[in-house]
Motif scaffolding. Structure first.
Motif, PDB file in Angstrom:
ATOM      1  N   ASN A 127       0.821  -1.211   0.000  1.00  0.00           N
ATOM      2  CA  ASN A 127       0.000   0.000   0.000  1.00  0.00           C
ATOM      3  C   ASN A 127       0.852   1.257   0.000  1.00  0.00           C
ATOM      4  O   ASN A 127       0.442   2.300  -0.517  1.00  0.00           O
ATOM      5  CB  ASN A 127      -0.920  -0.014   1.227  1.00  0.00           C
ATOM      6  CG  ASN A 127      -1.982   1.062   1.183  1.00  0.00           C
ATOM      7  OD1 ASN A 127      -2.370   1.533   0.123  1.00  0.00           O
ATOM      8  ND2 ASN A 127      -2.476   1.442   2.354  1.00  0.00           N
ATOM      9  N   SER A 128       2.054   1.170   0.555  1.00  0.00           N
ATOM     10  CA  SER A 128       2.932   2.335   0.611  1.00  0.00           C
ATOM     11  C   SER A 128       3.476   2.734  -0.755  1.00  0.00           C
ATOM     12  O   SER A 128       3.988   3.844  -0.915  1.00  0.00           O
ATOM     13  CB  SER A 128       4.097   2.073   1.575  1.00  0.00           C
ATOM     14  OG  SER A 128       5.014   1.138   1.022  1.00  0.00           O
ATOM     15  N   LYS A 142      -0.732   9.004  -2.821  1.00  0.00           N
ATOM     16  CA  LYS A 142      -1.034   8.128  -3.945  1.00  0.00           C
ATOM     17  C   LYS A 142      -0.987   8.883  -5.280  1.00  0.00           C
ATOM     18  O   LYS A 142      -1.306  10.068  -5.359  1.00  0.00           O
ATOM     19  CB  LYS A 142      -2.429   7.507  -3.771  1.00  0.00           C
ATOM     20  CG  LYS A 142      -2.497   6.462  -2.664  1.00  0.00           C
ATOM     21  CD  LYS A 142      -1.695   5.220  -3.030  1.00  0.00           C
ATOM     22  CE  LYS A 142      -1.795   4.136  -1.982  1.00  0.00           C
ATOM     23  NZ  LYS A 142      -1.042   2.926  -2.383  1.00  0.00           N
ATOM     24  N   GLN A 152       8.777   6.403  -0.024  1.00  0.00           N
ATOM     25  CA  GLN A 152       7.657   6.184   0.885  1.00  0.00           C
ATOM     26  C   GLN A 152       7.665   4.766   1.451  1.00  0.00           C
ATOM     27  O   GLN A 152       7.415   4.559   2.644  1.00  0.00           O
ATOM     28  CB  GLN A 152       6.336   6.465   0.160  1.00  0.00           C
ATOM     29  CG  GLN A 152       5.122   6.498   1.058  1.00  0.00           C
ATOM     30  CD  GLN A 152       3.919   7.115   0.376  1.00  0.00           C
ATOM     31  OE1 GLN A 152       3.382   8.116   0.858  1.00  0.00           O
ATOM     32  NE2 GLN A 152       3.484   6.538  -0.742  1.00  0.00           N
ATOM     33  N   PRO A 207      -3.246   4.978 -10.063  1.00  0.00           N
ATOM     34  CA  PRO A 207      -2.781   3.592  -9.884  1.00  0.00           C
ATOM     35  C   PRO A 207      -2.439   2.899 -11.192  1.00  0.00           C
ATOM     36  O   PRO A 207      -3.089   3.116 -12.223  1.00  0.00           O
ATOM     37  CB  PRO A 207      -3.969   2.916  -9.192  1.00  0.00           C
ATOM     38  CG  PRO A 207      -5.153   3.750  -9.560  1.00  0.00           C
ATOM     39  CD  PRO A 207      -4.652   5.154  -9.672  1.00  0.00           C
ATOM     40  N   PHE A 224      -0.869   7.069   3.126  1.00  0.00           N
ATOM     41  CA  PHE A 224       0.149   7.145   2.085  1.00  0.00           C
ATOM     42  C   PHE A 224      -0.299   8.044   0.933  1.00  0.00           C
ATOM     43  O   PHE A 224      -1.457   7.995   0.503  1.00  0.00           O
ATOM     44  CB  PHE A 224       0.456   5.748   1.537  1.00  0.00           C
ATOM     45  CG  PHE A 224       0.976   4.791   2.580  1.00  0.00           C
ATOM     46  CD1 PHE A 224       2.183   5.027   3.218  1.00  0.00           C
ATOM     47  CD2 PHE A 224       0.252   3.661   2.928  1.00  0.00           C
ATOM     48  CE1 PHE A 224       2.668   4.150   4.182  1.00  0.00           C
ATOM     49  CE2 PHE A 224       0.726   2.775   3.883  1.00  0.00           C
ATOM     50  CZ  PHE A 224       1.939   3.022   4.519  1.00  0.00           C
ATOM     51  N   PRO A 274       3.159   4.342  -4.127  1.00  0.00           N
ATOM     52  CA  PRO A 274       2.168   5.339  -4.570  1.00  0.00           C
ATOM     53  C   PRO A 274       1.302   4.878  -5.737  1.00  0.00           C
ATOM     54  O   PRO A 274       0.170   5.343  -5.891  1.00  0.00           O
ATOM     55  CB  PRO A 274       3.036   6.537  -4.978  1.00  0.00           C
ATOM     56  CG  PRO A 274       4.314   6.366  -4.222  1.00  0.00           C
ATOM     57  CD  PRO A 274       4.526   4.882  -4.127  1.00  0.00           C
ATOM     58  N   GLU A 275       1.802   3.954  -6.558  1.00  0.00           N
ATOM     59  CA  GLU A 275       1.071   3.569  -7.763  1.00  0.00           C
ATOM     60  C   GLU A 275       0.121   2.396  -7.558  1.00  0.00           C
ATOM     61  O   GLU A 275      -0.482   1.906  -8.522  1.00  0.00           O
ATOM     62  CB  GLU A 275       2.056   3.245  -8.900  1.00  0.00           C
ATOM     63  CG  GLU A 275       2.919   2.013  -8.684  1.00  0.00           C
ATOM     64  CD  GLU A 275       4.238   2.283  -7.989  1.00  0.00           C
ATOM     65  OE1 GLU A 275       5.235   1.615  -8.332  1.00  0.00           O
ATOM     66  OE2 GLU A 275       4.277   3.162  -7.100  1.00  0.00           O
ATOM     67  N   THR A 276      -0.043   1.931  -6.321  1.00  0.00           N
ATOM     68  CA  THR A 276      -0.946   0.808  -6.073  1.00  0.00           C
ATOM     69  C   THR A 276      -2.288   1.279  -5.526  1.00  0.00           C
ATOM     70  O   THR A 276      -2.366   2.249  -4.775  1.00  0.00           O
ATOM     71  CB  THR A 276      -0.343  -0.191  -5.070  1.00  0.00           C
ATOM     72  OG1 THR A 276      -0.155   0.452  -3.798  1.00  0.00           O
ATOM     73  CG2 THR A 276       0.974  -0.761  -5.571  1.00  0.00           C
ATOM     74  N   ALA A 277      -3.328   0.544  -5.894  1.00  0.00           N
ATOM     75  CA  ALA A 277      -4.657   0.698  -5.285  1.00  0.00           C
ATOM     76  C   ALA A 277      -4.853  -0.534  -4.411  1.00  0.00           C
ATOM     77  O   ALA A 277      -5.028  -1.643  -4.921  1.00  0.00           O
ATOM     78  CB  ALA A 277      -5.736   0.788  -6.356  1.00  0.00           C
TER      79      ALA A 277
END
Length: 265
Positions: free
Chosen positions: A25-26, A85, A212, A88, A83, A28-31
């Motif tokens: 999750n940390s 974001k 991050q 994603p 975090f 930035p490009e993930t949902a």
């Protein structure tokens, strides 16, 4: 976003999936999605699904969900888990159940998987110490192997030693069958070298290892929040698993017979 690549983080209960989920999750490009198959919003559909096409549609709907539990809105207000974001590029979920669906999920070309395997002695000891997972009134000597009272005969549940073994064997089969899309993550390797292991794993999955994530790894491994279900653990103060001697020996004997001793810490 519904057609984005999906990464499924799977691990038997008490194997660090909540912490590892927040590591992902940390990025930035993930949902990130928390236990979507177990969530009330999707559980009936997941239980009824029999094909890769059905599960693919469920994954699309999970990506677009506004469900508070799956999005963990209350928890994500915590400063350490809030975090930043970007748009994603991948959807990531974590599950401690439903590992039996992996052979079908792997038929979906956009799906990649990670099988998290913790030392079974540690996983059993952690389960025994988790009051919401192991009722203190239960007899551990009678429950450690099959976890009959906790699993209740449900195929999606993976508590107890035999289910730990079942999950490990599924993960090994997926890694052998799909080496370019499925990776086994040994929990002991992660705790020994968090940054190195995550850098390698992110690279395999097409994610960037950024500041991050590095910051979260440093914070989550250097202080303890005192929460049995939390994600902050001071790795310098890790305790040895506490189990009855006969249980410990039975596990050691069985992992040796099943060629699973490589997962012992």
């Amino acid at each position: 976003m519904s057609d984005l690549p999906v990464i499924g983080l799977h691990g038997a209960p008490r194997s660090g999936t909540t912490w590892i989920g927040q590591i992902f999750n940390s990025a930035p490009e993930t949902a990130f999605r928390f236990q979507p198959f177990f969530a009330h919003a999707f559980r009936p559909r997941v239980d009824a699904a029999t094909s890769a096409a059905e599960l693919d549609q469920i994954l699309k709907d999970i990506a677009a969900t506004d469900d508070d539990f799956i999005l963990q809105r209350a928890r994500m207000t915590d400063g350490d888990l809030a975090f930043a974001k970007l748009e994603p590029t991948q959807v990531v979920y974590k599950e401690a159940r439903y590992h039996h669906l992996l052979p079908t999920l792997m038929q979906i070309p956009r799906f990649k998987g990670v099988g998290i395997i913790r030392d079974p002695l540690e996983a059993l000891s952690s389960w025994r110490a988790a009051p919401r997972e192991f009722d203190p009134a239960w007899d551990f000597g009678a429950e450690w192997r099959e976890a009959g009272l906790k699993n209740g005969g449900r195929i999606e549940e993976f508590f107890g030693y035999e289910s730990w073994k079942r999950a490990a064997l599924i993960f090994q089969d997926m890694a052998a069958s799909y080496p370019d899309r499925f990776r086994i993550l040994r929990y002991g390797d992660l705790t020994a070298d968090p940054a190195g292991v995550i850098t390698d794993l992110f690279g395999f999955l097409g994610l960037a290892m950024g500041d991050q994530t590095r910051t979260f790894l440093a914070r989550s491994t250097s202080r303890d929040d005192g929460d049995t279900y939390g994600v902050f653990r001071d790795l310098s103060k890790r305790a040895a698993p506490v189990l009855p001697a006969e249980v410990r020996q039975a596990v050691l004997d069985d992992v040796a017979r099943c060629d699973l001793a490589t997962y012992l810490a």
